[in-house]
Design a protein around this motif. Sequence first.
Motif, PDB file in Angstrom:
ATOM      1  N   ASP A  71      -0.988 -18.937  35.097  1.00 38.39           N
ATOM      2  CA  ASP A  71      -2.327 -19.500  35.262  1.00 38.39           C
ATOM      3  C   ASP A  71      -3.334 -18.375  35.025  1.00 38.39           C
ATOM      4  N   HIS A  73      -6.467 -18.812  34.089  1.00 35.74           N
ATOM      5  CA  HIS A  73      -7.842 -19.291  34.222  1.00 35.74           C
ATOM      6  C   HIS A  73      -8.549 -18.541  35.354  1.00 35.74           C
ATOM      7  N   ILE A  75     -10.643 -17.664  38.614  1.00 35.92           N
ATOM      8  CA  ILE A  75     -10.757 -18.373  39.889  1.00 35.92           C
ATOM      9  C   ILE A  75     -12.209 -18.354  40.354  1.00 35.92           C
ATOM     10  N   HIS A  86      -7.308 -25.610  37.264  1.00 39.76           N
ATOM     11  CA  HIS A  86      -6.175 -25.149  38.071  1.00 39.76           C
ATOM     12  C   HIS A  86      -5.351 -26.331  38.585  1.00 39.76           C
TER      13      HIS A  86
END
Length: 345
Positions: A71, A73, A75, A86
């Motif tokens: 992941d 991406h 936050i 997410h």
Amino acid sequence: MSYRHGLVVGKFYPPHAGHHALIDHAAARCAAVTVVVAPSRRESIPLDLRVRWLEEAHGATPHVRFVGRYDDHPIDYDDPAAWDVHCALFREAAGDAEIDAVFSSEAYGPELARRFDATHVPFDPDRGRVPVSGTAVRADPAAHWSALTPQVRAWFVRRVVVVGAESTGTTTVARALAEWFDTTWVPEYGRELTERKLAALGPAATVYDVTWDEADFVEVAHRQEAAADEAARASGALLICDTDARATEIWEERYLGKSSEKVRAAARWPDLYLLTDHEGVPFEQDGLRDGEHVREWMTGRFRAALAGAPVPVVELAGSLEERLAAARDACTRLLNKGWNLAEPL
């Protein structure tokens, strides 16, 4: 069971006692649990290792499933679009079964549960029951050693290998360092094999009757490395090894005139080499040594083999006290360097 399908999400960077307690808490309350391991690619511990470590640690709860997804991406808990991205990844990882409970120790837990139309089940949010965090472990793994499972410790452990010619004190140094740092040391497998070979020749044989072939050195290299890997699971933050496969290359060269590809392939770089000089150390014949005449050559060969190594190499010379002091200083510097793990997103 209180819930049909629980969800646990985290980076597990690295997995520690708090994570295991959270997963066990969910496992005791759900018919099935999916644990999504979702690090970014910038982090230092590979995803597949984290999944494997968790599967090994929770093998007794087969209704807990571990799924790894990268992941990358950013936050941002204040950005609904970031949440959407997410959560889409978490939903895909969890599969088609409905999630009816989200277990977490983090502040984001209630919102994550809301987005799954699930109940939020908090666990130890103030870290009162299990006072550890991934941030703290990454900052100082040695200080949180007890919070790590054996497989995780083995990844973090700093390996120190003591090498040198016969009767130059490698075993003495290895044993003394292990005692000083309250850790484990790995004996020399080649000595054990020498004892067995000599015993097989009968009571009249001497070490000079023992013969060696390539298969022997392949066995020594692999058994030595396997012993170190096993010891790393139970060791402290330092693991002291009396020789390694790279040293076995030199012993093979000494007996057979050259090293073999299989032995060379077994060699791995530790975090520190300590090379014991032969100068000033009397040769002691213990019934298993036959290399007094090549000690100078072997010391030089070790120096040459370790020249330009990608890890520190410290040569130990002088009296035993001076050698031990230098070895302890080198190990302390190694620990003080820390682990320098990449920061998560």
